[in-house]
Design an enzyme around this catalytic site. Structure first.
Site, PDB file in Angstrom:
ATOM      1  CG  HIS A   1      -6.787  -3.041   3.150  1.00  0.00           C
ATOM      2  ND1 HIS A   1      -6.039  -1.898   2.929  1.00  0.00           N
ATOM      3  CD2 HIS A   1      -7.862  -2.751   2.427  1.00  0.00           C
ATOM      4  CE1 HIS A   1      -6.875  -0.728   2.177  1.00  0.00           C
ATOM      5  NE2 HIS A   1      -8.155  -1.560   1.909  1.00  0.00           N
TER       6      HIS A   1
ATOM      7  CG  ASP B   1      -2.012   0.786   1.121  1.00  0.00           C
ATOM      8  OD1 ASP B   1      -3.374   0.558   1.039  1.00  0.00           O
ATOM      9  OD2 ASP B   1      -1.940   2.240   0.865  1.00  0.00           O
TER      10      ASP B   1
ATOM     11  CG  HIS C   1      -8.735  -3.068  -2.499  1.00  0.00           C
ATOM     12  ND1 HIS C   1      -9.787  -2.220  -3.263  1.00  0.00           N
ATOM     13  CD2 HIS C   1      -8.638  -2.432  -1.386  1.00  0.00           C
ATOM     14  CE1 HIS C   1      -9.989  -1.368  -2.511  1.00  0.00           C
ATOM     15  NE2 HIS C   1      -9.394  -1.012  -1.220  1.00  0.00           N
TER      16      HIS C   1
ATOM     17  CB  VAL D   1      -9.150   1.857  -5.256  1.00  0.00           C
ATOM     18  CG1 VAL D   1      -8.847   1.438  -6.530  1.00  0.00           C
ATOM     19  CG2 VAL D   1      -8.035   2.848  -4.364  1.00  0.00           C
TER      20      VAL D   1
HETATM   21  P1  5GP Z   1      -9.921   1.432   0.442  1.00  0.00           P
HETATM   22  O1  5GP Z   1     -10.063   2.803   1.147  1.00  0.00           O
HETATM   23  O2  5GP Z   1     -10.530   1.639  -1.091  1.00  0.00           O
HETATM   24  O3  5GP Z   1     -10.246   0.031   0.935  1.00  0.00           O
HETATM   25  O4  5GP Z   1      -8.287   1.248   0.262  1.00  0.00           O
HETATM   26  C1  5GP Z   1      -7.685   1.759  -1.103  1.00  0.00           C
HETATM   27  C2  5GP Z   1      -6.003   1.580  -0.531  1.00  0.00           C
HETATM   28  O5  5GP Z   1      -5.261   2.026  -1.620  1.00  0.00           O
HETATM   29  C3  5GP Z   1      -5.771   2.671   0.293  1.00  0.00           C
HETATM   30  O6  5GP Z   1      -5.216   2.141   1.513  1.00  0.00           O
HETATM   31  C4  5GP Z   1      -4.684   3.619  -0.224  1.00  0.00           C
HETATM   32  O7  5GP Z   1      -3.544   3.855   0.417  1.00  0.00           O
HETATM   33  C5  5GP Z   1      -4.221   2.660  -1.401  1.00  0.00           C
HETATM   34  N1  5GP Z   1      -3.933   3.258  -2.667  1.00  0.00           N
HETATM   35  C6  5GP Z   1      -4.538   4.386  -3.298  1.00  0.00           C
HETATM   36  N2  5GP Z   1      -3.756   4.852  -4.317  1.00  0.00           N
HETATM   37  C7  5GP Z   1      -2.735   4.043  -4.367  1.00  0.00           C
HETATM   38  C8  5GP Z   1      -1.452   3.776  -5.342  1.00  0.00           C
HETATM   39  O8  5GP Z   1      -1.514   4.335  -6.364  1.00  0.00           O
HETATM   40  N3  5GP Z   1      -0.593   2.694  -5.225  1.00  0.00           N
HETATM   41  C9  5GP Z   1      -0.644   1.861  -4.074  1.00  0.00           C
HETATM   42  N4  5GP Z   1       0.294   0.983  -3.658  1.00  0.00           N
HETATM   43  N5  5GP Z   1      -1.725   1.926  -3.133  1.00  0.00           N
HETATM   44  C10 5GP Z   1      -2.780   2.970  -3.492  1.00  0.00           C
END
Ligand code: 5GP
Length: 122
Positions: free
Chosen positions: A106, A33, A104, A100
């Site tokens: 985590h 991340d 996914h 996103v």
């Molecule tokens: P969500 O809130 O959708 O469950 O988590 C999205 C995750 O994607 C967040 O923890 C954020 O830090 C990570 N993230 C967002 N953009 C990028 C990126 O461009 N590269 C990587 N490696 N992680 C990303």
């Protein structure tokens, strides 16, 4: 809602944006991340175009689901956090604050992760 092919994880899958790769196989890609919330914070994403847990669980094939879950386990082993423990988490939709729109999981580890849920919005 239609899958957004321009979301950031779709771009990572197409190789248009770099990532720090941990694991890749037929069904999944795992990478660190960009904004880690624990000493180890890895994201595991399926290769297919699924927006969220709801979408993935309803539309993915048995092979994709099995392959993806196996990849999550492989990542935990590969990262060396199986013995001490790790937490997996998937956000779906507004209330979870999913950012996103590509499904996914985590994977958090590397320290005592504390209690399970954060505080709601004030
Ligand atoms: P969500 O809130 O959708 O469950 O988590 C999205 C995750 O994607 C967040 O923890 C954020 O830090 C990570 N993230 C967002 N953009 C990028 C990126 O461009 N590269 C990587 N490696 N992680 C990303």
């Amino acid at each position: 809602m239609a899958y957004d092919t321009n979301n950031i994880f779709a771009k990572i899958l197409r190789g248009e944006i770099p990532c720090k790769k941990v694991h890749e196989d037929e069904f999944a890609l795992a990478f660190h991340d960009i904004n880690p919330q624990a000493p180890i914070h890895v994201l595991v994403i399926p290769k297919g175009p699924y927006e969220s847990m709801a979408d993935f669980s309803a539309k993915a094939t048995e092979a994709e689901i099995a392959g993806f879950i196996r990849a999550v386990g492989t990542v935990g082993r590969q990262l060396g956090i199986e013995t001490n423990g790790y937490r997996i988490l998937a956000n779906h939709g507004h209330d979870s604050r999913q950012e996103v729109p590509h499904f996914h999981i985590h994977v958090f580890g590397g320290r005592d992760l504390g209690s399970m849920l954060g505080k709601p919005r004030a």
